[in-house]
Every structure is written in structure tokens, then in C-alpha cells.
Design a protein around this motif. Structure first.
Motif, PDB file in Angstrom:
ATOM      1  N   LEU A  92      -1.665   8.159  -6.129  1.00 18.43           N
ATOM      2  CA  LEU A  92      -0.328   8.141  -5.518  1.00 18.43           C
ATOM      3  C   LEU A  92      -0.150   9.426  -4.731  1.00 18.43           C
ATOM      4  O   LEU A  92      -0.257  10.513  -5.301  1.00 18.43           O
TER       5      LEU A  92
ATOM      6  N   TYR B 193      -9.100   7.901   5.492  1.00 17.51           N
ATOM      7  CA  TYR B 193      -8.031   8.045   4.503  1.00 17.51           C
ATOM      8  C   TYR B 193      -8.380   7.293   3.229  1.00 17.51           C
ATOM      9  O   TYR B 193      -8.920   6.185   3.290  1.00 17.51           O
ATOM     10  N   GLY B 194      -8.050   7.874   2.099  1.00 22.70           N
ATOM     11  CA  GLY B 194      -8.321   7.227   0.810  1.00 22.70           C
ATOM     12  C   GLY B 194      -9.532   7.835   0.136  1.00 22.70           C
ATOM     13  O   GLY B 194     -10.127   8.790   0.640  1.00 22.70           O
TER      14      GLY B 194
ATOM     15  N   PHE C 186      -1.943  11.942  -9.066  1.00 18.25           N
ATOM     16  CA  PHE C 186      -1.037  12.235  -7.973  1.00 18.25           C
ATOM     17  C   PHE C 186      -1.734  13.223  -7.056  1.00 18.25           C
ATOM     18  O   PHE C 186      -2.292  14.215  -7.531  1.00 18.25           O
TER      19      PHE C 186
ATOM     20  N   TYR D  29      -6.367   2.576  -4.603  1.00 17.10           N
ATOM     21  CA  TYR D  29      -7.078   2.304  -5.849  1.00 17.10           C
ATOM     22  C   TYR D  29      -8.519   2.780  -5.673  1.00 17.10           C
ATOM     23  O   TYR D  29      -9.200   2.338  -4.746  1.00 17.10           O
TER      24      TYR D  29
ATOM     25  N   ALA E 183       8.938  13.584  -0.961  1.00 15.98           N
ATOM     26  CA  ALA E 183       8.564  12.181  -0.736  1.00 15.98           C
ATOM     27  C   ALA E 183       9.512  11.220  -1.416  1.00 15.98           C
ATOM     28  O   ALA E 183       9.888  11.440  -2.560  1.00 15.98           O
ATOM     29  N   ASN E 184       9.924  10.177  -0.712  1.00 17.93           N
ATOM     30  CA  ASN E 184      10.529   9.073  -1.461  1.00 17.93           C
ATOM     31  C   ASN E 184       9.696   7.804  -1.392  1.00 17.93           C
ATOM     32  O   ASN E 184      10.170   6.722  -1.719  1.00 17.93           O
ATOM     33  N   SER E 185       8.441   7.986  -1.026  1.00 21.49           N
ATOM     34  CA  SER E 185       7.463   6.927  -1.283  1.00 21.49           C
ATOM     35  C   SER E 185       6.109   7.591  -1.479  1.00 21.49           C
ATOM     36  O   SER E 185       5.885   8.712  -1.037  1.00 21.49           O
ATOM     37  N   PHE E 186       5.256   6.899  -2.195  1.00 22.00           N
ATOM     38  CA  PHE E 186       3.887   7.386  -2.395  1.00 22.00           C
ATOM     39  C   PHE E 186       2.931   6.360  -1.792  1.00 22.00           C
ATOM     40  O   PHE E 186       3.093   5.149  -2.006  1.00 22.00           O
ATOM     41  N   GLU E 187       1.951   6.823  -1.063  1.00 27.60           N
ATOM     42  CA  GLU E 187       0.889   5.944  -0.593  1.00 27.60           C
ATOM     43  C   GLU E 187       0.033   5.546  -1.793  1.00 27.60           C
ATOM     44  O   GLU E 187      -0.227   6.367  -2.677  1.00 27.60           O
ATOM     45  N   VAL E 188      -0.429   4.323  -1.791  1.00 27.32           N
ATOM     46  CA  VAL E 188      -1.183   3.783  -2.921  1.00 27.32           C
ATOM     47  C   VAL E 188      -2.653   3.560  -2.540  1.00 27.32           C
ATOM     48  O   VAL E 188      -2.937   2.903  -1.539  1.00 27.32           O
TER      49      VAL E 188
ATOM     50  N   LEU F 209      -5.463   4.703 -10.078  1.00 30.29           N
ATOM     51  CA  LEU F 209      -4.415   4.576  -9.063  1.00 30.29           C
ATOM     52  C   LEU F 209      -4.100   5.970  -8.523  1.00 30.29           C
ATOM     53  O   LEU F 209      -3.762   6.869  -9.285  1.00 30.29           O
TER      54      LEU F 209
ATOM     55  N   PHE G 243      -4.954   7.473  11.026  1.00 29.58           N
ATOM     56  CA  PHE G 243      -6.398   7.341  11.161  1.00 29.58           C
ATOM     57  C   PHE G 243      -6.943   6.193  10.317  1.00 29.58           C
ATOM     58  O   PHE G 243      -8.133   6.144  10.033  1.00 29.58           O
ATOM     59  N   LEU G 244      -6.080   5.285   9.902  1.00 31.88           N
ATOM     60  CA  LEU G 244      -6.547   4.172   9.067  1.00 31.88           C
ATOM     61  C   LEU G 244      -7.552   3.304   9.823  1.00 31.88           C
ATOM     62  O   LEU G 244      -7.450   3.123  11.030  1.00 31.88           O
TER      63      LEU G 244
ATOM     64  N   ASN H 282      15.711   9.733   4.008  1.00 35.48           N
ATOM     65  CA  ASN H 282      15.127  10.858   4.733  1.00 35.48           C
ATOM     66  C   ASN H 282      14.637  10.460   6.123  1.00 35.48           C
ATOM     67  O   ASN H 282      13.879  11.192   6.757  1.00 35.48           O
TER      68      ASN H 282
ATOM     69  N   ASN I  34       0.814  -1.212   0.000  1.00 35.76           N
ATOM     70  CA  ASN I  34       0.000   0.000   0.000  1.00 35.76           C
ATOM     71  C   ASN I  34       0.848   1.262   0.000  1.00 35.76           C
ATOM     72  O   ASN I  34       0.353   2.354   0.272  1.00 35.76           O
ATOM     73  N   SER I  35       2.096   1.074  -0.364  1.00 39.16           N
ATOM     74  CA  SER I  35       2.896   2.233  -0.759  1.00 39.16           C
ATOM     75  C   SER I  35       3.911   1.756  -1.787  1.00 39.16           C
ATOM     76  O   SER I  35       4.243   0.583  -1.845  1.00 39.16           O
ATOM     77  N   PHE I  36       4.360   2.694  -2.591  1.00 39.67           N
ATOM     78  CA  PHE I  36       5.399   2.394  -3.582  1.00 39.67           C
ATOM     79  C   PHE I  36       6.604   3.278  -3.274  1.00 39.67           C
ATOM     80  O   PHE I  36       6.444   4.482  -3.029  1.00 39.67           O
ATOM     81  N   GLU I  37       7.777   2.694  -3.306  1.00 33.85           N
ATOM     82  CA  GLU I  37       8.994   3.496  -3.205  1.00 33.85           C
ATOM     83  C   GLU I  37       9.161   4.289  -4.504  1.00 33.85           C
ATOM     84  O   GLU I  37       8.867   3.779  -5.581  1.00 33.85           O
ATOM     85  N   VAL I  38       9.663   5.493  -4.384  1.00 35.51           N
ATOM     86  CA  VAL I  38       9.784   6.389  -5.528  1.00 35.51           C
ATOM     87  C   VAL I  38      11.249   6.601  -5.894  1.00 35.51           C
ATOM     88  O   VAL I  38      12.054   6.980  -5.031  1.00 35.51           O
TER      89      VAL I  38
ATOM     90  N   GLN J 157      -7.698  -1.191   6.431  1.00 41.16           N
ATOM     91  CA  GLN J 157      -6.742  -0.494   5.558  1.00 41.16           C
ATOM     92  C   GLN J 157      -5.292  -0.721   5.965  1.00 41.16           C
ATOM     93  O   GLN J 157      -4.382  -0.327   5.255  1.00 41.16           O
TER      94      GLN J 157
END
Lengths: 335, 335, 335, 335, 335, 335
Positions: free
Chosen positions: B4, B310-311, B80, B22, B15-20, B2, D9-10, F16, A16-20, D14
Motif C-alpha cells: 500500500l 512501477y510496482g 506500507f 500485490y 494520502a487519502n488513497s493508497f496504490e495497491v 499487499l 509510467f505504468l 484534497n 488498484n487503489s484503496f481509499e483511506v 497495469q
């Protein structure tokens, strides 16, 4: 390009997260060179949105010049990467259609201005695989470089999932490679791009390739592209997704040089391995003039280290590469 | 689609990660309904790759039927999202061109089969904004629903950054909305889609809208689309990115109903607020038959809760919505 | 069951979060089969709270049918897992007493309805180890399956830390296994459940087991349980917590079949290895009818891949298993 | 007790990790006191496994004595916590049946030894709600404390989801409370435990309670339990899950003292609010002898700060509490 | 400087990771200016190790020039930050003794070269607080700037925990401030540095300061430092750690200008608020020439937005600031 | 000491956040002993701030006594650790100048009081390398221990990057080591501290050391420091950063004892390997009296396990060490 990957060894459906990571073939080479202290400009086209800006910032952070980057287009190309282990290979899903670079058109970049003061131009086979426009711009660049006496190198980098715009590699690549002084490619590149192939090599067997087979491909490449002074290939032995062997060979017309074979027993990230080789090779050829063996050794050691670095780019210093190249693979703590 | 987004309130470049996540307009409504125990099928087109599969799995996880989903196309649409706070609004970058749903063509979905046994069909104004094909398929669906006696609802959902395929909303939307029994839309939707507008409303002032203005828009919509039995709108007051007020009005030809106004003082995620309202409204209209006030109250309370989730989707139960609808907004620990 | 584990290789006392996985013996088999495209229903009892609901959602997400799941009881069973490395083995702490499944009673599940249209029933030795009620329900199911002509398979799965309700395995298991057509078990299962044992095998030595010893156990099992047409065992060689060898043998009364031995040199998660074998075996027996070798090969390759997947369940496709089964263990990037 | 909660707050469904906190009513009070420099021993029963050990380590880390902790039983009690926001309240799922403390038996703790040198004993109404054994041990402790001249305090702490072992609170609590010198409880505790109730108070209205109503409850409690010298209650106004008001009242037979009302506008974690009040109160009564107002002010300020601390325990110093108690609620950066 | 902070609102003792931010007073101003498109060089001294390199890379990433940075010294200064909420203020622990900048010596920086082509020089009162060497270099810079006609601005920025090298601020600061054209400072700065103070202001009361008091301070500063053409101060009202009010005043000798007061109701990160004001002010003075009100409005709006950005630096664009400055504080989603 | 490291294998410039570990040479030994049930006090000097408090809490959590810790000084020493893999070694950046322990002065610790009831004192060569004061305090301690009949052990632990206060190791260490009964050291320690060296050993070759070479060093050490009854060394073979071999030798004047060599094929964290050896050795010498081989075997097995534990300290039990020592390195799941 934006790379998105699940953390660790998770499959896509577990994340549920992707590294960027912001990277890509040519930019990885540029970062390598910047890390080695070589002044370098990255030429590409990025969309005018925050995602494009992030890619640019990553280049700038790494010390790569961004003044020649053109802004435009709709989106940054994306690829999704799932990292494999042991017998499960990593998986790549491309989502790069209509990226800013693929919708570039002839004339958008003023190559004369770009090459002002430059001595080396590097491109990869991924760019002309994207679109006719990208291929056209590539050709423009190579021709300008040739005219201005700028050395041209290429990494043939065949990607089966690209080349979807109606042209076969064989219709595009020969014209481009003709202008190259240094060619990096493996047996698959040679076969898919030019119909050349080595003998008796099964790339799924996890065995290091037979170097005679490579020599035969190198010679064929050199005959077909006489401008090229050096033909180089990496030799990856895929024992598993976690353990590869790694070496390189270089044919310069006179000699067929080989390196020692490294055991990369605990791969951290093998994406960008070829790019890090190219970055090391360019540095080596620039720095160890007239010593192709040393240049090749540097390239192999550099890319060997890349496999221990997360992300696409090779974040190592000349000192680190030279330590490994000098034979110290002990990985002892530096303190 | 999707989504992100950088963790917390980070900007993209931090950010070096994005929450995912769907989600997407219609799928959010479907998830709401599934949570309320309503049998629901989500009809869309997803690419045959792992990312498309992940979107499908999320639907299945939430109890939404996926048997009518068509597979094809190149990619899943992406957006995004950077989450804002206080005076810094959230920021959305769309990257949905050439998504599987936008490259759909007339005839790919067998609407008679889809509607077999169905009683309600919901679509949003986002779909026809994507491409001519998507608009065509929308029209097919509405016409089939009308013929088969399936109730049709729509969320007008104007998005300025879409509508890029050469048609204006005014050329497409009227034909689609004509077949609708229930219309959700705000003043911006009415203006941008049909040139209708309320008076004296400045949406940036953080003030709750004047309900007379809404009544005027509702009446105009009802006159223009006589099939529609209920015209509904949400009333969002944007005090800041962290604090909104929230209410709804419904005009059914006879009455102009209003709800209490909620203070959403610590927004967790406001994306999908409208979708959660629609999900609540459909549930309300199905469940509290002949009591439009209760249906509207349910919709507002449901979407009020969404702002704490969230989401994109509203993961709440009927029991939770009814507790809030019943007046208990105290947020006490349930133990 | 809910699995809670510290991130990475942290010990329990180092973690301030636990990774969450919903799984368990039978559900892992069900997920495997769903991934291979086999329609499958998971029959269990889950508590009526959000944690039970999460377990159900995970099944649904993976495409496993949940319509036969009974709701009731107080809690979902939990186990804590600390992941080991090299010479430090993983550590499991069970907290599954009074789980919903262990407090099930005879008659709560209508097995005739469950088996309507079914062709295969799988159970494991973990269930009867939980409580008399669970054992009773197991027996009910097996008897119903036998009457209705449903094939029955079992994974004997001895767990020393269970069997606390006052019965010895030897008092319960024989009646259950008598109704089985396919038996998966290793030497420890045979010994602890039925007092059978192979000769000269020291499971702590990290050596692959002697297959003759297994043959002897298989024959003894087949004699004791004549209904069983196939006796299968996995052969795990524990070189270390990070490196195992893996193979399987099958005895069908006529032949004693063996597979190649895989080197799993960089284990990601070895929990669920046996379940993934069983899932592969059922698929193989269903799909490669009359070719036990192929079925066995599929099972071993499938479970070999499992060791590279985080969590209890084996999230791989038929295509991926067949690639490995076909001899390609190179783990090359698919792009 | 082990607390497991989704990040941020998930909702439960989730999360693929749970944050881990070791705490619980009495241990939270102990940690508060240790933070204030008061020597304190925590008496409980913990299972002899790594999870029990982790709970013990957390106490030790915080400076709480663990020498009186008895080891035994099968498991550590667990509760799952989902953190709410605005109109969505936090949600607690208890999984504490058969915890080590609930299976304790009379005589397992040598209270004379425990109280050697002690001056104060605190217990809460949660313990006797768990099991007859736990209630018995509580009574033993209170009687021993009374005999040895150790001050006894209690937090009535009614929990509707406990009290499942066949006894009503009214059968157990009176005997226990009779031995107490200091009683903390709110109106719900008084009603559920002893059938006492204030007038005209609706706890879901988000309004601060009417203090006259409390005075009436306090007086009734004092009459019923004449040993008690001080009756205290917290006054929580639940404006929303994110914003509470907070105050306290104390009745010592002579005076009915009140504190200022704090606005806790951005709650970080409200679990353990009551425990932090109790910890502050004990410190205050010990430290500001003969100044009940100051003791009460300290208790309220301490627990006000607790709402800004993640986890069950109140990790603040005397200096921090006194700063707030002195009127500085500005939250300025200390640098 | 390296900032290390526990995630979210965790206290130091709860964290097993620290978030990493590279920033600091002057660099924050530099980043602001770079974001607004102003060419800017950051002059400092960084240690020749990877941590120093990371700080430099962050500057480069943000578009700040790093060519004037001197390398040397032993370490990068560190500060630990614990983020507060409501009545618990954030806490800063400095660990910056012997940082590379504090061990700088007169003459290490060639200010003539640095100022070649420059028009503005900004310094803060933190630098001379570090060491005699740093104060000396500051004075060198100011004198060089004055000679070369470069505008000089300062943020007085008094920090009680610094000034440990044996000198009082009053011995050092006057000489430095004498060369300044623009002075930013609050009442505490004026008092601690020069013994000036406003009347009747209690900074812990959470009330916005009385602007007359500020005017008096501004006038005193202007008298004392006649070169200064503009004296500016920020007006922070600390209602709580989560909610501040924010405004600014500017005295240019003729007018005493004020801005509207912003309610920052949900602070994300207030560190760097003053720096972001300064960055906005310099931009405003450069861009809105002869319109001090607009410059001041820009500064306040910019720093208001800063409070919604994680980290020390203000990552916003001119467009975003101007939107807020124009009155739109609604925080609506931009899509 | 505070250790800060990027997650996983990230380089400093990619992180980070930094993982936080509180540890250090002597404290690691103390934690080992506490885990083995040996009562132990950690004597050091920690700053009076929250970071110092965190270090103290970690000791307390692990069961190490903290009553002898002196508070004072400005800061806790820090080191940054980047974890390497394969041919890229881990990298340490020290930032420990002016740490609380390095600014300690003779007389601050009352060693008679500290040693009251103690039987063993352990110190490492890192402490006297920090400052003259630390070296002085070390000497005080050793002399007091000698007088009081407390056994003294040392780990020579040469660190090239320390020893910056103007003294050479050779000027300081001999006086300290003279008072030691047990000496742990490798060939580098012997050479750098005392100018002793084995023959023909190249530590970068990844080969296990020649034990004859070690014997020669041990004998030289024993001659030079006649009080020492046991000289011990670890034998690390650095095949790569991910794979080491590990063994130990002990010379007690009579015998030269060796252990088996462990293959540590998938290192999790090799920092603290030597400390964990020392902790195991002290436990072994105390517990297996008169059986130096067993003590040595315990030390090697314990430290072998350390390489699988994240952080500086060895969090294993006697039972776990004895299992490995007994020959079971299979790493099987314990369930």
C-alpha cells in the motif's frame, strides 16, 4: 482503525487503489461530538509508526483531543470495505488481530487521570470482543467511571467475526453493561450478548422492525441492567444496499418514545450509522436535558445525515442536524 | 503480500488513497520468469478471503501457475511504502506478522508433488525470517529439492525488521543455504546472516562498491557453502533516492565476472530491484548455458529496467532486456 | 474487446481520461462461469500486441482458460461507452471494424481440438454480425459441436450498428441457430433475425413486458428451430437509465416458467446484463439438472447482481447469487 | 487522432484507465501557431461521432480554426502510448487503419476555398503514408498552394509502421516534396524517403549527431528539391528516455546555421517534439523575417519547452519561448 | 492560504481538477516547528466559512495550536500554482486581495495574551505587503514582542506582485525589521526592501551565488538593523526548474558561516523552500544553542528535504533532518 | 466563473482536490444554445490571466463566440460547491467579490457593436446583484437592445448572498426588467425582487408547487412589466437532494401553459438547472415559432436532462432533448 476500500462500487479484485479512512466505533462518536462543539478526548492505544500517527492526526484535525492516547503495540487494526449497491450488500473483511488496542493490558491507562474533569464515558461492545486485555481495560474504565460519578454509555455493537479469544460475549459483556447508564443496542446485540430476543422479526425482509418487539427487548434489558436509565435502539429497514429506512426508539422506564421514519433513498456510506446515532444521542441528552424525545430526534436526524457522508465519521454540524430534525429534508441547495 | 503506497511522492499523512500492488520477493521472481516465457509455479500460502484471492489473481494474470498455492491462515501480509526522492529515502512499514505464510506449519505442502517435473527451486531469506514454521517449511523444500535433483537458488535478502520470533539468522540460515546451488547476496546479507564482511565499504556514501571487497565476500561464501556453484551479488550505488548506479558480479569458482555499470538517473520504483535481478539471472543461467557472463549481463539489464517499472514486479520481455543488454540504453520511442 | 468510458457520468467531451475494461459478449459469459467454478476456455482471436495481451491477461486473471486463443489480426475491437442516468440513456460508439476476430478465416481454429473434453459451447449473435469470416467460423464451430455431442447455446444478441458486411441477419443466423440446444433472445432479436415478433409491446414505455407476448415468440422460435430444447428471454423494464426491472422466462416445450421481477433501483452498470444472465443460465442448467425453474432463477438473480458491478463482466460468486435467489435482497453489510 | 496512455509510467497491463489526448502531427503544429497568435485553420477529415467531435472541440478550445474540417469516415485514428523512463523507451501502438483521414478521396476538399486568404500551408509525411487517397489529397493541396502562391512547408516524419497500402515512400514522397519551400527532416527521413544518408551516425548511441553529417544530408536534399529554400533538421541526442539533448540546424543555401544544445534533463513528454519545432519554425520564419538564425533559435527553444508539457501539443506562449531563447533556462518560479 | 494546482506538470488549461493544499509562509514555518516537537501557535485571521475551517483543520492536524486564530473577513487568500519542469519555471497566480488576513485591523489581536508564555515570534514580509491593516498589526506584534522579551525573527520574503495598497516596501519594512533579532533574507529582499544589493550576481544564470556578495549584504543589513544578532540567507542555484543547488550562510557579527551545497536533482515541490529553512533555523537556534553552524546546517538540510515533499509545508522529522545533516544523502530505503 | 467542488459527495474538509468547472449563469445559457446549433456570442469581462483564459477556452471549445469578451479586472469569480445527497443539500460558498465582471464600468462594452446582427439578448439577475457597475452595464445593454429591436430575455435568479453593494434588488431590478420581452422567474425571485408572492406555498415541503399560485405570480409580473410577452417559471419539487420533480409553466397573456412533471430520481448535478431551462426556452421560442407549448416542453425536457450532466452547463443535443420531449424517458442504451 484503518479502513481501505476500492473506489466507488468496485469489487476488491477490480481496484488498484484503496481509499483511506481512519476511524472506528468510538472514534466516530468522538468526531461527532467534536463537530457539535462538545470537548472530547479519545482514549485508545495506537502503534508508534506513521500509520498510527495518521489515525491520531485525523482525530486532531477533527478537533478531538488526543492527549490521553497511549502509544504502543505493533499495528493499527485494518478493515477492508467493499461498497455494495441495490441487492449486493457491502462486504467487510477484518484484519484487526494483534492491533495495538487488542494487545493492551490492564493498567496501561490511568483512568483516574483520564476522567479528571470528565462527565461522560462511552465505550462499545467491539472493544471487549477483541481480546481479554481489551475487555479488562474496559472493565477498569467502567468501574473507575462509576466510582467517579462519570456517566457511562455503551453501544453493544455485536460483531460475529470478532470474539475469537476464547470467551463468549455472555461471559464478558454482562459485567461491563452493569455499569452503564445509557445502553444503545439492537435486537441482534441483545440476543447475541445476553440471549434476549424480540419476537417475529426477520431482519432480511427489508421491513422496518416492529416497534413492539423492540419495546419487549428494551424492557428485558432494563430489567437485567437496572442501572441503565435509558435503553435505545436504532430501527434500520434494509430495503436494499442503496435504500434504507431509519428510525429510533428510546425506553426510559416511563415512556417508550419513537421517531419519524426517514427514507434514505440514495445511501452514500452506511458504515458508522450506529456510531453517528450514538454521537447524536449523547449530544442530545447533554443538550436537551429532560427532553428525551428531542434527544432521540436529534440522534436519528444526525445518523440519517451520516448516510450521505463518505467515510466512517459523521461530519455534520448541529445546525445541519437541527434543520433536518425540524422537518426540512428537501435537500435544497444552500446558496 | 499487499503493498500500500501513497500516490506519487506523498507522505503517508498526505494520502487519502493508497496504490495497491500485490507482490513479494518470490512472487516477483516468478512474474519475471513468466514474462520471459519460462513455465513457473508460485508456491505459497494465502488466506481464504478476497484479499488473498486478489494476490492469486495477480499471479494468474501474469501467467504464473497458482495450482500449488495452499489456502489458509488469517491474513495476507501487508507493507506500507512511502516513495522517496533525492535525499529522502523511501520508507517501508511492515505489517506482516501472522500472515498466512508466517503461520504455515511443516507438512502443509507436499514438496514431492510440487517438484514433480520441476528443475529449479528458488527461495529467499525473507521466508525463514518470518517464523519457525516458515523456516521449517523452507528447510523441507530445500531438502526435497536436493533429493530430487532440483537446482536450488536463494536470495539471502536480510531484513533487519523481521527475525522477531526468537531465532537469530545465524541459527537458521546456514542449514538452509547449505542446500543451495546458486546464491545471491550482498555484503549486508553476508554479514548479518553469517558474520562475513567485505572491507572498507560504506554503503551510505553513494559510491559504487569496490569489487575486490565483493570478491572477498564471494570467496568466503563459496568456502562456507561448497555446494554453491555460483555466488552473485548486485552492486547498487545510492547516489540518491532518485539516482542509483547498478551492476553485478558473479563468482563461479574460476572467474570473477563483472558487468558494466548502469546509471539509473530517474528511478520510478526501486522496490523489487533484487528480485528482478534474480529473475533475470535464473533466466540467463537457463538460457545462456555455459555463458555466465551473458547470464549476469541479462540479470543486470533486466533489473536495471525494473527501476523504470512501477510496482514490485519486473514487467519486461526478453526482447526488451536483450535490447538494453546489447547496449541500446537510448530509450528512444518505439514506433 | 476494449471498452473505454469517461469516469462517472461524464459525457465524452468532458473526459480527459477513459476507464479501461476488457470484455465482450462471450468473454463475459466465460468470466461468469469461471467465477462459479466451472472450467471454461475462451476461444477468440486477439492481435499480437500489448492491447491484445491485456485482454488475454484479464481472462487469465479471472480464471478463464486462454490456451485456445488464436493470435493474429491488426487490432482489438473497441467500443466507447458513455454512462447515462435517469432519462439520459447510455451511449455506445462502436469502433470494431477490422478487429482481429472480424478478420478471422475459416480453418484458423481447430475445433476438434478445442472441443476435446468439452461439454458445452456458447456463442452469440454478435460474432456472425462482424464479417463473413467470423460467421463462417461460427458455423464451423456449431457443426463440429453438433457432431461431437457438445451442447450448443446462443444469445441472439441483435446489434443494429453491426451487420455491415453485405449480408442480412436473415441470411446468416438461421443456419447457425439450427444447431443450438439452448436459445436466449428477446423480442427484438427474434424480429430482426428471423422476422418473428410478439404483439403489443412498446419497449420504450418502461413497463415490464407482457409475458404472453414472450410466450408467443418463444413458441415460434421453438417451432422454427426444433433442436432447441429451451428458449429463454430476459424481461427488462426500462423505467429509466438508473432504474430497471428485471425478470426472465423460459419455455422448454412443456412449461412456460417465469421468475419474480427484481427492482434494480440504482444501476451501477447495465452493460453485460444479458451476458451475465447467460452465464447464470448455463451454470444453472448444468448444476440444477432437471429443475429449469431453479436454473432460470439463478440466471435472473445473477444478472440482477451484475447491474451493481462496474464493467462488462459479472464478478459474483455462487454463494452471492444463491443468497439473492433465496430472497435476501436486503443488501445488508456482511461483517 | 486520439492518444490513449496509461497514467504516469505504468505499462499497458497495469492501467485501468488511459489518459486522453486529442492531437496528431499537423494539429500539433496548428495549436503551436494559435498559441503564438497566428490565425490558423486546421484542415482534416473527422468522423461524425462524438469522438471526432471531441477532437474538433480540442482544436477550437486552443483557438485553431475548424471551419475547413470535413466530416465523414468511420473512425478517428488511435494510438496507444506507454511512457518510458531512463533505459526503457516509450512505446507506441498504432491503431489508425481506416481512420477518417485515411479514407479521404481526391476532391473532397476544395483547396481553392481553403487557401483563400492563406499564406502558408503545412503538411507532414504521415498523411501520405496512410493511404493512396490521403496521398492524392496531399498532392492536390500542394499543387493548389503552388499555383496560388501559398508557401508550402513539410515535416518529412518517416514512420516505419505506416506505409502499408502497397506503395513505398520513394514512389510517393518525391512528387510531394517537390512543391515545398521549407523542408524539416532528420537523417532517418532522408534515408527512408529518398535513399539519402549521412555518414557515421549511430542514432542509438545517445550522442548528439555530428553536424557535418547533417550538412551533407541538407545539401543533398536541397539539390534534389531545388524549390526548397530552407532545409532544417532537429538534432536529438537520446541519452535516455528521461534525458535528451536538443538542437537544430538550418541550411538555406548560403549558410549552415546551428543553435545551442539544450539539456532536457527531466522529460515530461517527448511526443510532439518535432511538431513543436515546426510550429516554432513557421512562427519564426514569419516573424523574424530575414533572420534565419533567430527563427531557428525560436524553433529549438519552443520545442525544448514542449518536452516539459504533457500531451502532443506545445502549450506555450511567445513570451515563454523568447525568455528561454534569451538564455534564461533557470526555470525559476514566476511570482 | 488555499493553493490550487493542476496535477503533475499539467498547465492550467489542461486540468479539470486542482490539487488542494492549505498553507502559506508563516503557517509553513509553524508546521515545521510542530513536526520537530516545538509547541507552536499560529496567529492569523481566517474567514468563518468551510474553506477557512479547512485551513484551520490542516494546522490542527499537523499539531499546530489554533487557539489564537481570529475568525472574520470574507475569504481565504488563494494562489494558483502551475508546476514547471526543466526550462519551464513554475507559475504562480495570486488571488489574495481582500483575504481575511489582509482586511485585519489594528487591535483585533490581543498580543499580550498571545505572547503569554511565548519565547519566539516569527513573521514574514508577505504580511505587511498585503495591506495597511496587516502592516499595522505586524508592527503591533513586533512592538509587543520586544516589550515582553520575546525573540523576533523575520523572513523578508519580497513578493513583487504584492505591495499594491499604495505603500512602497521601503516605507513600511524598516520600522518592522528594526524590532527583529534574527533576519532571513536574500539579495532580492535586501534590494527591494531596503535598496541594498550585492555585487555581480545574476540570479538567472543557474550558478550558486558568490558568497562574498552575500557577506556584503549581510553586513549592510546588520549595520542598518543593529538589534539583529543573526543575518541569514539561503543560496539557491537554479540550474533548472527540476534541479537546484541549495546552501545557506549566516553572519552573526563575528563569523560568516557557510554550509555544504546540496544538489537537489529531482525537485518534487520547491514552494515553501524558504519557509522550511526558517522552520529549521528556529529549531536549530533553539536546540543547538551557541552552535550557529549546527543550527544553519539543520536549516539547510531541512529545507533540502522540503524540495522532495509535495505541498507548501515541510513534513519531516528531526531524525530525518539529522540523518541528512550527518551526511547520509544516499536516499536508501528504510526497511 | 470558476467552480471548485470536492469529488463525489465529499465534504470540503475531506477533499484534497477540487473538480474544476468554468461556467456561470449566462455562459451556461450560451453553451446550451451553441449545442443546439444557434450562433451565440458570450459577452463578459475576464481577467487577463491564465484562469480567465481557461474560462474563455471552455466557451470556445463549446462553440460559443468569444470575440465580444472584454479583458480586464483582477480575478475570475469563484464559487465552491459541495454536492449533497438525500437529506443533505448541496452547499455553495461564493467568493466572487471583485471579480472582473463585478468591477466593470459603464462604457467598457460597445453594445451597438455587440448587437450588430444580433436578434436576442439574454441577461440574468445575478449580474446586477454584483455591483453598481455591473448593474449599470446591464441597463446600458438592455436599453441598447430595446433601441435596436433585439429581443431581451431575463432569468430573475435572486441570490440572497449577493446584493452586498448597498442597493436593494427593488431599487435596481425594476428598471432592468422593464425592457424585457421574456421573463423567467420563480416565486422567490418575484418576492425578493418585486415584493410579489404566490399563496400557500412552502418550498421546503418537497411537494410540487401549486400551479395556481404560479399563475397568480405570472399575472402580477405581466401587469407590472407590460413589455413582457411571456412569463415563465420552473416548478421544482425538492423531494430530496437526490430526487426532484421538474416542470414548467408559461403565461403569455392568453394562455397559462403547463408541462408534464418529470421525476428526476437520481440527480447527477442540479446546478445550472434553471440556466438549461432558459437555454432550452430560447431555442424553443426561436425554433417552434407560435407554439409556446412546444417551446416550453423543449425547455423542461432540456433542463430535465441537465440534471444528469456533471457541471454547470447542459451538454445535450436537440436530438436528445426531442427524444425525451417525445415521451421516451426510458434511458435505454443507444447502440
Amino acid at each position: 482503525m484503518l479502513r481501505l476500500s476500492p473506489p466507488g462500487f468496485l469489487r476488491f479484485s477490480q481496484a488498484n487503489s484503496f481509499e483511506v479512512i481512519y476511524g472506528g466505533g468510538e472514534s466516530n462518536v468522538a468526531v461527532s461530538l467534536a463537530n457539535y462543539g462538545i470537548p472530547v478526548e479519545f482514549v485508545t492505544r495506537l502503534p508508534e509508526n506513521d500509520i498510527g500517527e495518521c489515525a491520531l492526526m485525523e482525530m486532531r484535525k477533527r478537533g478531538v483531543g488526543t492527549n490521553q492516547i497511549v502509544r504502543g503495540g505493533e499495528r493499527l487494526g485494518i478493515y477492508f470495505l467493499e461498497t455494495g449497491a441495490v441487492s449486493r450488500g457491502s462486504k467487510v473483511i477484518y484484519d484487526r488481530a494483534n492491533s495495538a488496542i487488542s494487545t493492551i493490558k490492564k493498567g496501561e491507562i490511568d483512568w483516574e487521570k483520564v476522567f479528571d474533569g470528565a462527565t461522560w464515558f462511552h465505550w462499545t461492545g467491539i472493544t471487549p470482543a477483541l481480546s481479554q486485555g481489551a475487555a479488562d481495560v474496559c472493565l477498569e474504565a467502567i468501574q473507575a467511571a462509576n466510582e467517579l460519578g462519570v456517566t457511562v454509555s455503551t453501544d453493544l455493537n455485536y460483531r460475529a467475526k470478532l470474539w475469537k479469544y476464547g470467551k463468549e460475549p455472555g461471559e464478558i459483556m454482562p459485567d461491563l453493561v452493569e455499569g452503564c447508564d445509557v445502553i444503545l443496542g439492537n435486537e441482534e446485540d441483545a440476543e447475541k450478548h445476553f440471549g434476549l430476543h424480540p419476537e417475529n422479526v426477520d431482519i432480511t425482509q427489508g421491513e422496518s422492525m416492529n416497534s413492539q418487539a423492540y419495546l419487549s427487548v428494551c424492557k428485558q434489558l432494563k430489567e437485567r441492567f437496572p442501572r441503565a436509565k435509558k435503553i435505545i435502539t436504532t430501527l434500520r429497514g434494509s430495503i436494499s444496499a442503496s435504500h434504507n429506512t431509519w428510525a429510533g426508539v428510546l425506553y426510559n422506564g416511563d415512556e417508550f418514545l419513537e421517531t419519524r421514519t426517514y427514507q434514505i433513498t440514495h445511501i452514500v456510506d452506511r458504515v458508522g450509522g450506529g456510531d453517528s446515532f450514538m454521537g447524536g444521542l449523547i449530544y442530545g441528552l447533554l443538550n436537551y436535558k429532560n427532553d428525551d424525545q428531542k434527544a432521540l430526534d436529534f440522534a436519528v436526524a444526525a445518523s440519517c445525515l451520516k448516510h450521505t457522508i463518505y467515510g466512517d465519521a459523521n461530519l455534520v454540524t448541529v445546525e445541519e442536524v437541527e434543520k433536518l430534525m425540524g422537518g426540512d429534508a428537501s435537500g435544497r441547495v444552500s446558496r
